[in-house]
Scaffold this active site. Structure first.
Site, PDB file in Angstrom:
ATOM      1  N   ASP A 419       0.848  -1.188   0.000  1.00 15.91           N
ATOM      2  CA  ASP A 419       0.000   0.000   0.000  1.00 15.91           C
ATOM      3  C   ASP A 419       0.889   1.245   0.000  1.00 15.91           C
ATOM      4  O   ASP A 419       1.889   1.304   0.735  1.00 15.91           O
ATOM      5  CB  ASP A 419      -0.894  -0.016   1.240  1.00 15.91           C
ATOM      6  CG  ASP A 419      -1.918   1.109   1.246  1.00 15.91           C
ATOM      7  OD1 ASP A 419      -3.028   0.875   0.727  1.00 15.91           O
ATOM      8  OD2 ASP A 419      -1.603   2.192   1.750  1.00 15.91           O
ATOM      9  N   ILE A 420       0.541   2.223  -0.819  1.00 18.47           N
ATOM     10  CA  ILE A 420       1.333   3.458  -0.914  1.00 18.47           C
ATOM     11  C   ILE A 420       1.192   4.257   0.378  1.00 18.47           C
ATOM     12  O   ILE A 420       0.081   4.460   0.884  1.00 18.47           O
ATOM     13  CB  ILE A 420       0.894   4.296  -2.116  1.00 18.47           C
ATOM     14  CG1 ILE A 420       1.115   3.506  -3.418  1.00 18.47           C
ATOM     15  CG2 ILE A 420       1.644   5.625  -2.172  1.00 18.47           C
ATOM     16  CD1 ILE A 420       0.576   4.178  -4.651  1.00 18.47           C
ATOM     17  N   GLU A 462      -5.092   2.513  -3.500  1.00 14.62           N
ATOM     18  CA  GLU A 462      -3.632   2.523  -3.661  1.00 14.62           C
ATOM     19  C   GLU A 462      -3.003   1.230  -3.151  1.00 14.62           C
ATOM     20  O   GLU A 462      -1.819   1.187  -2.862  1.00 14.62           O
ATOM     21  CB  GLU A 462      -3.033   3.729  -2.926  1.00 14.62           C
ATOM     22  CG  GLU A 462      -3.188   3.717  -1.424  1.00 14.62           C
ATOM     23  CD  GLU A 462      -4.504   4.301  -0.922  1.00 14.62           C
ATOM     24  OE1 GLU A 462      -4.562   4.650   0.267  1.00 14.62           O
ATOM     25  OE2 GLU A 462      -5.458   4.417  -1.723  1.00 14.62           O
TER      26      GLU A 462
END
Length: 548
Positions: A419-420, A462
């Protein structure tokens, strides 16, 4: 065409010619029996054998045989329906039989015509090297582009002047050249001529310029530029264009499955297609089709229209009833020129009907184009619209399949949830369009840095899911840590501001968990742990504790 392929096709053609007298003798035998006592079965057998000869004559570049067989077929199909009409057509039939006999005698005595085996091009393309040439005189722009492209896995050679570019190209040709249109030591016309020269050598030239007007763009088109970007180019758009130009989304080999009841025809096309980089599987007996499909997953079917016991149309209906092959292109190959047949077959769900005497170059061009379009269509059905990765549903399905396969083969596979970091702040500071660019850039980096056998999906927002078959969790952890470092070094720019982004990830191994869902849950929990303990890190999921 290589000398080896020429020799192979010449050998197959000679083998076919040597069998022609025997095939004609069988046709004569059937014809004589019909003269003694006409019956519909014998007439059908005669028509079938003539269809075969008509088609194979076209395949091996013998139009005189195809034409003679066509004349006989037209008489039988248009004028013969019973014993009486067969008797009344005797004069025409015997004349057509003599014409076919003469054509076969001529074909077996002469060397194959030149147009049956296409010759190689007179001028070979310069050998390409798997590198990117960057021609940019600005130190700042050049450094950012070279660094970013290198992080995506491209080998970049940076030169700053027109003269340096000429010296570089004197000894090598890059697969991609990114060229600034405005250089201190080269006129615009010189740069456009350089672009045109690269095109002739097989290289793809991408023009960069701060100008954006019709005249400049038209000059780029006329000088065969493969792409045009305003400076500075957005890294995700530039990487996407390079991947497209290199056809990285459609990695070969392409797989062809062909059904034809003549082994010489299958051998001919196998030699031709394998020389061009295709994988080929031939099926002589339609009843063997389903078995041949096992673990092959073809990209395109080529079906002979006229087959004993079955016909190509029936096989196409059968294939279209199998969900996995609903969108796989089907080409029919036939000696028939009837527009009605073509309309009927296209209505069935086939993509086209091609003649058996089609040239090798035309056939290869059709196959390459149709396979690419077919792959793109099937990919769209299971693709995330923004990143072009697998969508949520399909990557979950692949995770289940991978887990089962790993257990069957007694191998370990790894599942990675990532996950960003602080993505909301990117959207808040720069807007959702820039956030989308960051998501796309990470998806491109994953595609560049992971193996072809690995699967990547956008899990939501994301968040991404990566599946790595035959990979221990410790090895997957190391790979993802390397990708994290590379992602953090990519320089994004918006409104004259430069920024970088990181991600967090959790890795789980299939051998440590009893199901794919349990492994996914463990990877997701480990991702959360990485977020709460500082972000910008990849952690390994703990093995579940043994029950007392």
């Amino acid at each position: 065409m290589s000398e080896g392929l020429k020799a192979k096709i010449a050998e197959l053609s000679q083998q076919y010619r040597s069998r022609l007298p025997q095939q004609f003798s069988q046709i004569v035998d059937i014809f004589q029996k019909l003269q003694e006592r006409w019956n519909s079965y014998g007439n059908h057998e005669l028509v079938s054998r003539l269809h075969v000869m008509k088609g194979s004559g076209g395949t091996f570049g013998l139009p005189q045989i195809s034409d003679a067989a066509t004349d006989l077929l037209q008489i039988l199909q248009q004028e013969v329906s019973d014993a009486a009409s067969f008797a009344s057509a005797q004069v025409k039939l015997q004349q057509a039989m003599k014409q076919l006999e003469r054509a076969i005698a001529l074909s077996t005595a002469q060397v194959a015509p030149d147009n049956s085996v296409p010759t190689a091009t007179t001028s070979e393309k310069a050998a390409l090297i798997d590198r990117v040439l960057l021609l940019e005189d600005s130190d700042s722009h050049g450094y950012v582009l070279q660094t970013n492209l290198s992080e995506f896995g491209f080998a970049v050679d940076w030169v700053k002047t027109f003269k340096e570019a000429e010296q570089y190209l004197a000894t090598q040709t890059p697969v991609i050249a990114i060229i600034d249109l405005n250089l201190p030591d080269g006129s615009r016309q010189q740069v456009f001529e350089l672009v045109n020269g690269l095109h002739r050598r097989g290289s793809k030239a991408v023009i960069m310029t701060s100008e954006n007007n019709f005249e400049v763009r038209m000059q780029a088109v006329r000088h065969q530029a493969a792409a045009f970007f305003n400076k500075p180019p957005k890294i995700n758009e530039l990487v996407a264009k390079i991947r497209h130009l290199l056809d990285m989304e459609n990695a070969r080999p392409y797989r062809i499955l062909m059904v034809d009841d003549q082994q010489p025809v299958l051998s001919y096309y196998q030699a031709l297609l394998e020389q061009d980089g295709f994988e080929f599987r031939g099926v002589m007996h339609p009843a063997d089709l389903l078995t041949a499909l096992d673990a092959y997953n073809p990209d395109l079917f080529i079906l002979d229209y006229h087959l004993p016991d079955y016909n190509g149309a029936e096989l196409a209906k059968l294939l279209r009833q199998i969900p996995e092959y609903e969108a796989v292109p089907i080409l029919f190959m036939t000696a028939e020129q009837s527009a009605l047949i073509k309309d009927d077959l296209v209505e069935l769900g086939s993509d086209d009907v091609i003649p058996k005497n089609i040239s090798s170059d035309s056939l290869l061009a059709q196959l390459n184009a149709r396979v690419r379009r077919g792959r793109q269509l099937r990919q769209l059905m299971k693709q995330d619209s923004l990143t072009r990765l697998h969508n949520h549903g399909y990557i979950q399905e692949l995770a289940q399949q991978l887990f089962v396969m790993a257990g069957r083969k007694q191998q370990s596979c790894s599942l990675i949830m990532l996950d960003i970091d602080e993505f909301k702040s990117v959207n808040d500071r720069f807007g959702h369009a820039v956030g989308d660019r960051v998501i796309v850039s990470l998806s491109q980096l994953l595609q560049q840095r992971l193996r072809k056998s690995d699967a990547i999906g956008r899990y939501g927002g994301e968040e991404f899911l990566v599946l790595m078959p035959d990979t221990e969790p410790a090895a997957a952890l190391q790979v993802m840590q390397q990708i994290l470092t590379q992602f953090g070094q990519i320089a994004f720019s918006e409104a004259k501001q430069m920024f970088s982004v990181t991600f967090s990830a959790g890795v789980a191994g299939s051998n440590d968990f009893g199901s794919a869902q349990a492994a996914l849950d463990a990877a997701d929990k480990t991702l959360y742990l990485a977020k709460t303990t500082g972000r910008n890190r990849v952690l390994l999921a703990e093995k579940p504790k043994a029950q007392p």
